[in-house]
Design an enzyme around this catalytic site. Structure first.
Site, short mmCIF file in Angstrom:
data_model
loop_
_atom_site.label_atom_id
_atom_site.label_comp_id
_atom_site.label_asym_id
_atom_site.label_seq_id
_atom_site.Cartn_x
_atom_site.Cartn_y
_atom_site.Cartn_z
N THR B 99 33.84 51.17 42.29
CA THR B 99 34.53 49.94 42.32
C THR B 99 35.67 50.08 40.99
O THR B 99 35.33 50.13 40.05
CB THR B 99 33.47 48.44 42.17
OG1 THR B 99 32.82 48.64 43.10
CG2 THR B 99 34.28 47.39 41.94
N LYS B 174 36.70 44.64 48.16
CA LYS B 174 35.47 44.67 47.60
C LYS B 174 35.86 43.51 46.61
O LYS B 174 34.71 42.54 46.15
CB LYS B 174 35.14 45.78 46.83
CG LYS B 174 34.03 46.00 45.78
CD LYS B 174 32.75 45.87 46.43
CE LYS B 174 31.55 45.71 45.30
NZ LYS B 174 31.22 46.80 44.60
N LYS B 242 32.74 43.49 34.64
CA LYS B 242 33.71 44.64 34.92
C LYS B 242 34.46 44.31 36.41
O LYS B 242 35.53 44.33 36.23
CB LYS B 242 32.99 46.08 35.08
CG LYS B 242 34.16 47.15 35.22
CD LYS B 242 33.59 48.40 35.78
CE LYS B 242 33.73 48.14 37.39
NZ LYS B 242 33.26 49.40 38.15
#
Lengths: 291, 291
Positions: B99, B174, B242
């Site tokens: 990611t 995502k 994150k």
């Protein structure tokens, strides 16, 4: 069973109809009498009839249901001068489907008890479609014995009727439901608007992510209508603001912290200013789109 | 098919294993070599082997997959001095499951193109359990032809592999997923903590409301563990921070507004201060409970 139904709004009208269709002896009351006349025309074949006041509707009834606007409306039809408590026989069970405060539920529970009657707070979820199809979810607070007697009757318009706890617990459970929905809808709105800003084909994206950890009833049912900018249906912003007001008041009393819920309440205030009062709650995304 | 897999973390380790079990000729690389040795012991029977650098792992491979920590780690294993781009033959397809940002995806897509190679950003959802069971959801961005060639290979560990759009679109999808989840989890946390403050039996309440408009994967799967105060599993707060950083950076570029997402990001910062960095993301409720 002899049942009175007070308040024939978009929810109460079909709910009272289900009672009549199930063979109960139903008397309705509505503040605007024309709507009660229309109801009698539709359900008179089942023996349905109307009364001029809540007090008259409740005479000789086993169960008195209500579904009105807010705490004040509820007090008016229950303990007001022409309210249902006026001539109610001892043993009468009052069942309130209004989304109202837990404190008015406890107040009316106590007032009913003093008259040898029972009061159950029984707010619903499932919306207008759920009321029309008779598949509401009903969250109840009150005495277990009164609940057991009322349950088979109100099951006429429900998929699930659950006693959550003592008086007020039904309203508090409904608040838990609305808190869950409000923040979830804002998250979904931010996600969709972000994807639109990023130039993604959001039909494809929602189709993919609605199978995993981001999935929700709202994503599945309101995601597609949000992409189409369709908001003229469903649960109105004004109603959600009323409900969130109840949640925030209750949190002020019980000490709970609702940072995102209070923020989303303010976003709904923006929508009211933007002329979206009657739009579905999924219209939160309007604030986030490029004009 | 000759496949390299770079990064054997909790996700990459089982993903590379599924490739070997499906009969691919797999060479792995991991920064900590001991983990790669362990992997070879487990999957050597399928022909799996390890390499000392990403560059050596990628020699003569058709597909080079990566699953590392962040943008910088990704650049190091791809375009760094010992990176996989070093000796990669023209036509090699790089598939990145990290990611990461959409911009690093586009940067590496361009760098691959200059070498006659292909780069697909392919972040996953489904977590450690999804990786172990080989049922991840994979969101891809990149050229359609390269996607078509990579898809049957990475399907070894996926339930669904979807091309969302051009380079970067997988990462952006995502982000849409993580934005949906973050606000939803905070709403669920506020709802449960409110119900606890109100004295409700929340097992009963969640059971009732999880059948209607408030329902979500998180309510169904994390509601019960939140009630048990069980947080030592799942997707860690540090990882979510994150990911939300990537979302907020991207929104700063594309002009999207993320008021609740940015607030929840700050709540996760509180949790890091509270020692909950490794706890599941559902630990948001900790901030809202009476100590």
């Amino acid at each position: 069973m002899r049942v009175a139904f007070l308040g024939l709004g978009v929810m109460g009208y079909p709910m009272a109809g289900h009672l009549a269709a199930k063979g109960h002896d139903v008397t309705v009351y509505n503040r605007t009498a024309a709507k009660a006349e229309r109801w009698v025309q539709a359900f008179g074949k089942h023996g349905g009839k109307q009364a001029a006041t809540p007090a008259l509707a409740a005479v000789d009834c086993d169960i008195v249901c209500a579904c009105v606007g807010n705490d004040d409306d509820l007090r008016a039809v229950m303990t007001g001068p022409d309210g249902a408590f006026q001539h109610a026989a001892p043993g009468t069970i009052f069942v309130d489907h209004t989304t109202a405060s837990a404190s008015v539920a406890r107040e009316l529970h106590e007032a009913a008890r003093e008259r040898g009657c029972h009061f159950i707070d029984a707010p619903v979820s499932g919306g207008q479609a759920g009321a029309e199809q008779g598949i509401l979810t009903i969250m109840c607070g009150g005495d277990p014995e009164a609940f057991q007697r009322a349950e088979p009757v109100i099951a006429a318009y429900a998929r699930a009727v659950t006693r959550i706890g003592e008086s007020g617990a039904g309203q508090l459970a409904k608040m838990v439901n609305q808190i869950s929905v409000a923040g979830l809808l804002q998250a979904l709105s931010e996600a969709i608007a972000f994807g639109e800003h990023a130039g993604l084909d959001m039909r494809v994206v929602l189709d993919v992510i609605s199978k995993g950890a981001a999935s929700s009833w709202q994503m599945e049912n309101r995601g597609p209508t949000m992409l189409q900018s369709k908001f003229d249906f469903g649960f109105a912003v004004d109603w959600m603001r009323k409900d969130l007001g109840l949640c925030l008041d209750e949190a002020r009393r019980n000490g709970a912290t609702l940072p995102v819920t209070s923020l989303v309440d303010q976003f709904y205030a923006d929508l009211q200013q933007m002329g979206s009062s009657r739009d579905d709650t999924s219209s939160l995304i309007k604030r986030l789109r490029r004009s």
